[in-house]
Motif scaffolding. Structure first.
Motif, PDB file in Angstrom:
ATOM      1  N   GLN A 184       0.856  -1.178   0.000  1.00  0.00           N
ATOM      2  CA  GLN A 184       0.000   0.000   0.000  1.00  0.00           C
ATOM      3  C   GLN A 184       0.895   1.231   0.000  1.00  0.00           C
ATOM      4  OE1 GLN A 184      -2.423  -0.509   3.563  1.00  0.00           O
ATOM      5  NE2 GLN A 184      -4.164  -1.090   2.297  1.00  0.00           N
ATOM      6  N   CYS A 185       0.682   2.107  -0.975  1.00  0.00           N
ATOM      7  CA  CYS A 185       1.461   3.340  -1.070  1.00  0.00           C
ATOM      8  C   CYS A 185       0.553   4.527  -0.760  1.00  0.00           C
ATOM      9  CB  CYS A 185       2.064   3.478  -2.464  1.00  0.00           C
ATOM     10  SG  CYS A 185       3.039   4.994  -2.670  1.00  0.00           S
ATOM     11  N   TYR A 186       0.858   5.265   0.299  1.00  0.00           N
ATOM     12  CA  TYR A 186       0.085   6.428   0.721  1.00  0.00           C
ATOM     13  C   TYR A 186       0.744   7.709   0.188  1.00  0.00           C
ATOM     14  CZ  TYR A 186      -2.712   3.729   4.060  1.00  0.00           C
ATOM     15  OH  TYR A 186      -3.584   2.829   4.641  1.00  0.00           O
ATOM     16  N   LEU A 187      -0.063   8.572  -0.454  1.00  0.00           N
ATOM     17  CA  LEU A 187       0.390   9.878  -0.926  1.00  0.00           C
ATOM     18  C   LEU A 187      -0.427  10.942  -0.187  1.00  0.00           C
ATOM     19  CD1 LEU A 187       0.500   9.131  -4.769  1.00  0.00           C
ATOM     20  CD2 LEU A 187       2.337   8.860  -3.097  1.00  0.00           C
ATOM     21  N   PRO A 188       0.056  11.393   0.962  1.00  0.00           N
ATOM     22  CA  PRO A 188      -0.729  12.290   1.815  1.00  0.00           C
ATOM     23  C   PRO A 188      -1.130  13.607   1.157  1.00  0.00           C
ATOM     24  CG  PRO A 188       1.088  11.340   3.059  1.00  0.00           C
ATOM     25  CD  PRO A 188       1.313  10.980   1.630  1.00  0.00           C
ATOM     26  N   GLU A 189      -0.296  14.160   0.270  1.00  0.00           N
ATOM     27  CA  GLU A 189      -0.612  15.442  -0.359  1.00  0.00           C
ATOM     28  C   GLU A 189      -1.876  15.368  -1.209  1.00  0.00           C
ATOM     29  OE1 GLU A 189       1.023  18.583  -0.375  1.00  0.00           O
ATOM     30  OE2 GLU A 189       1.985  17.799   1.416  1.00  0.00           O
ATOM     31  N   SER A 190      -2.034  14.255  -1.929  1.00  0.00           N
ATOM     32  CA  SER A 190      -3.207  14.091  -2.810  1.00  0.00           C
ATOM     33  C   SER A 190      -4.283  13.216  -2.197  1.00  0.00           C
ATOM     34  CB  SER A 190      -2.766  13.500  -4.146  1.00  0.00           C
ATOM     35  OG  SER A 190      -2.117  12.250  -3.955  1.00  0.00           O
ATOM     36  N   LYS A 191      -4.034  12.716  -0.981  1.00  0.00           N
ATOM     37  CA  LYS A 191      -4.986  11.840  -0.289  1.00  0.00           C
ATOM     38  C   LYS A 191      -5.329  10.614  -1.151  1.00  0.00           C
ATOM     39  CE  LYS A 191      -6.016  14.000   3.631  1.00  0.00           C
ATOM     40  NZ  LYS A 191      -5.975  13.356   4.961  1.00  0.00           N
ATOM     41  N   LYS A 192      -4.289  10.014  -1.749  1.00  0.00           N
ATOM     42  CA  LYS A 192      -4.486   8.825  -2.583  1.00  0.00           C
ATOM     43  C   LYS A 192      -3.714   7.646  -1.998  1.00  0.00           C
ATOM     44  CE  LYS A 192      -5.355  11.106  -7.018  1.00  0.00           C
ATOM     45  NZ  LYS A 192      -4.915  11.261  -8.428  1.00  0.00           N
ATOM     46  N   ILE A 193      -4.317   6.470  -2.145  1.00  0.00           N
ATOM     47  CA  ILE A 193      -3.683   5.224  -1.738  1.00  0.00           C
ATOM     48  C   ILE A 193      -3.669   4.286  -2.948  1.00  0.00           C
ATOM     49  CG2 ILE A 193      -3.724   3.248  -0.175  1.00  0.00           C
ATOM     50  CD1 ILE A 193      -5.473   4.943   1.706  1.00  0.00           C
ATOM     51  N   TYR A 194      -2.500   3.761  -3.284  1.00  0.00           N
ATOM     52  CA  TYR A 194      -2.390   2.770  -4.346  1.00  0.00           C
ATOM     53  C   TYR A 194      -2.005   1.435  -3.724  1.00  0.00           C
ATOM     54  CZ  TYR A 194      -2.463   6.638  -7.666  1.00  0.00           C
ATOM     55  OH  TYR A 194      -2.840   7.743  -8.397  1.00  0.00           O
ATOM     56  N   THR A 195      -2.770   0.407  -4.058  1.00  0.00           N
ATOM     57  CA  THR A 195      -2.465  -0.932  -3.555  1.00  0.00           C
ATOM     58  C   THR A 195      -2.047  -1.813  -4.731  1.00  0.00           C
ATOM     59  OG1 THR A 195      -4.699  -1.841  -3.811  1.00  0.00           O
ATOM     60  CG2 THR A 195      -4.224  -0.630  -1.782  1.00  0.00           C
ATOM     61  N   GLU A 196      -1.103  -2.694  -4.473  1.00  0.00           N
ATOM     62  CA  GLU A 196      -0.596  -3.556  -5.534  1.00  0.00           C
ATOM     63  C   GLU A 196       0.062  -4.772  -4.929  1.00  0.00           C
ATOM     64  OE1 GLU A 196       1.969  -3.173  -9.694  1.00  0.00           O
ATOM     65  OE2 GLU A 196       2.339  -1.748  -8.081  1.00  0.00           O
ATOM     66  N   LYS A 197      -0.001  -5.885  -5.637  1.00  0.00           N
ATOM     67  CA  LYS A 197       0.721  -7.087  -5.229  1.00  0.00           C
ATOM     68  C   LYS A 197       2.070  -7.076  -5.935  1.00  0.00           C
ATOM     69  CE  LYS A 197       0.341 -12.025  -4.439  1.00  0.00           C
ATOM     70  NZ  LYS A 197      -0.556 -13.191  -4.415  1.00  0.00           N
ATOM     71  N   ARG A 198       3.122  -7.077  -5.147  1.00  0.00           N
ATOM     72  CA  ARG A 198       4.469  -6.994  -5.706  1.00  0.00           C
ATOM     73  C   ARG A 198       4.803  -8.278  -6.442  1.00  0.00           C
ATOM     74  NH1 ARG A 198       9.806  -5.959  -2.015  1.00  0.00           N
ATOM     75  NH2 ARG A 198       9.154  -7.927  -1.116  1.00  0.00           N
ATOM     76  N   TRP A 199       5.220  -8.154  -7.685  1.00  0.00           N
ATOM     77  CA  TRP A 199       5.548  -9.337  -8.490  1.00  0.00           C
ATOM     78  C   TRP A 199       7.045  -9.623  -8.492  1.00  0.00           C
ATOM     79  CZ3 TRP A 199       8.879  -8.864 -12.616  1.00  0.00           C
ATOM     80  CH2 TRP A 199       9.121  -7.563 -13.048  1.00  0.00           C
ATOM     81  N   PHE A 200       7.856  -8.641  -8.050  1.00  0.00           N
ATOM     82  CA  PHE A 200       9.306  -8.835  -8.075  1.00  0.00           C
ATOM     83  C   PHE A 200       9.931  -7.998  -6.974  1.00  0.00           C
ATOM     84  CE2 PHE A 200      13.609  -8.207  -9.951  1.00  0.00           C
ATOM     85  CZ  PHE A 200      13.942  -9.537 -10.121  1.00  0.00           C
ATOM     86  N   ARG A 201      10.898  -8.572  -6.264  1.00  0.00           N
ATOM     87  CA  ARG A 201      11.548  -7.860  -5.158  1.00  0.00           C
ATOM     88  C   ARG A 201      12.645  -6.955  -5.706  1.00  0.00           C
ATOM     89  NH1 ARG A 201      11.146 -10.243   0.039  1.00  0.00           N
ATOM     90  NH2 ARG A 201       9.685 -11.975   0.074  1.00  0.00           N
ATOM     91  N   LYS A 202      12.565  -5.683  -5.366  1.00  0.00           N
ATOM     92  CA  LYS A 202      13.604  -4.768  -5.818  1.00  0.00           C
ATOM     93  C   LYS A 202      13.546  -3.470  -5.021  1.00  0.00           C
ATOM     94  CE  LYS A 202      16.946  -4.809  -8.893  1.00  0.00           C
ATOM     95  NZ  LYS A 202      17.929  -5.879  -9.025  1.00  0.00           N
ATOM     96  N   PHE A 203      13.558  -3.562  -3.712  1.00  0.00           N
ATOM     97  CA  PHE A 203      13.569  -2.374  -2.865  1.00  0.00           C
ATOM     98  C   PHE A 203      14.727  -2.504  -1.878  1.00  0.00           C
ATOM     99  CE2 PHE A 203       9.146  -2.694  -4.235  1.00  0.00           C
ATOM    100  CZ  PHE A 203       8.873  -1.393  -4.605  1.00  0.00           C
ATOM    101  N   PHE A 204      15.588  -1.503  -1.838  1.00  0.00           N
ATOM    102  CA  PHE A 204      16.706  -1.528  -0.908  1.00  0.00           C
ATOM    103  C   PHE A 204      16.186  -1.683   0.532  1.00  0.00           C
ATOM    104  CE2 PHE A 204      19.727   0.659   1.900  1.00  0.00           C
ATOM    105  CZ  PHE A 204      20.904   0.002   1.556  1.00  0.00           C
TER     106      PHE A 204
END
Length: 331
Positions: A99-119
């Motif tokens: 779940q990605c929260y963008l407080p400025e725009s009051k938007k939440i994007y949800t997604e199922k991660r298909w590949f690992r690539k975050f430090f």
């Protein structure tokens, strides 16, 4: 002039020298088993340990600081990454659900991660073909963010990929610093400024607080549909040396009105994504050519009939173009 008697001996001497040079070159290019062991430990560690800290991303003169909290346990992984510079962004993850929260725009994007690539979780498992495409070497120990680290270098065996350098916590295997290298130049870098490993992390630190979720928020679910082999009407006809197809998908990406076809390609370390979408009659015509987003990520756009093909990946432009130009529609 070399006499007839000496000539065979001289030829034999040259042959031995060439053979010796070839053997030395092969030995120098071969990855050591201990170095590959460190690489495997690094791939597994971010999924098995608790850690929290602050890391800095640097590329093209841009610096961005983020705070991360990660908890591993019997029910899997929980993680929170909060970007501290620029527009606020907060990502919460439970295993592959994000779940990605963008407080400025009051938007939440949800997604199922298909590949690992975050430090710091940047290496895939299993580590396939890495030794075929990179020479992995141990190059000493350094202290980073108060952690004793084993330093590894990954030197590409050709010009189709970038080099890498990893600083790995010797006690746990968690990467403390990562650099992507083009020749002798660092083009992208992640590094912890502060890091605690294996501390106790309460679940309260991994959930949105009340102030974040108060008010009206717009939630968008980004869907990924994994397809079977050959289900897409597209294919990458010719892969650059060392690369292979990972997966085929259909995805609804942010701000895209239709599902986008997606083919993911990898050499065991670097990942390249090919997105194919129909060109809308109402939209401006796409501009073909090369684009660099930041750091190691390059973009190549071309059109084929009434479709836009966008190739994005952490590889040199030569490789991006080879993959993008190989995309064809099946007969």
């Amino acid at each position: 002039m070399i006499s007839r008697k000496i000539f065979p001996l001289f030829s034999l001497f040259l042959l031995l020298v060439v053979s010796l040079q070839t053997a030395v070159a092969q030995e120098l290019s071969r990855s050591t088993q201990s170095a590959l062991g460190w690489l495997k430990k690094m791939a597994e560690a971010p999924r098995r340990h608790n850690y929290s800290g602050t890391f800095v991303y640097y590329a093209d003169g841009h610096i961005e600081t983020s705070r991360i909290v990660h908890k591993a346990g019997p029910t899997g992984e929980y993680e929170k990454i909060e970007v501290l510079d620029g527009l606020p962004r907060i990502v919460f993850r439970n295993n592959d659900e994000m779940q990605c929260y963008l407080p400025e725009s009051k938007k939440i994007y949800t997604e199922k991660r298909w590949f690992r690539k975050f430090f710091p979780d940047i290496l895939p498992l299993p580590l396939d073909n890495v030794d075929e495409n990179y020479s992995v070497k141990e190059i000493g120990r350094e202290r980073i963010a108060d952690h004793e680290c084993q330093v590894l270098s990954l030197t590409p065996r050709d010009s189709l990929r970038y080099g890498h350098k990893f600083w790995i916590d010797t006690a746990t295997g968690v990467p403390v610093k990562v650099a992507v290298i083009d020749g002798n130049q660092i083009i992208e870098q992640f590094a912890f400024a502060q890091l605690e490993i294996d501390g106790d992390i309460p679940f309260s630190q991994l959930k949105p607080n009340q102030s974040l979720i108060s008010g009206e928020w717009e939630t968008t679910k980004l869907l990924t549909s994994i397809l079977g082999e050959g289900e897409l009407p597209w294919q990458v006809k010719s892969f650059p040396a060392g690369f292979r197809k990972l997966i085929e998908m259909k995805r609804n990406l942010t701000e895209k009105p239709v599902l986008v076809d997606h083919i993911a390609v990898s050499d065991g370390l670097a990942t390249v994504s090919v997105f194919i979408e129909p060109i809308s009659k109402d939209a401006p015509s796409p501009v073909p050519g090369f684009f660099t987003s930041r750091g190691a990520i390059n973009i190549y756009v071309r059109t084929l009939n009434d479709n836009k093909i966008t190739t994005v990946g952490e590889v040199p432009l030569e490789t991006i173009k080879l993959i993008g130009d190989s995309v064809v529609k099946k007969d």
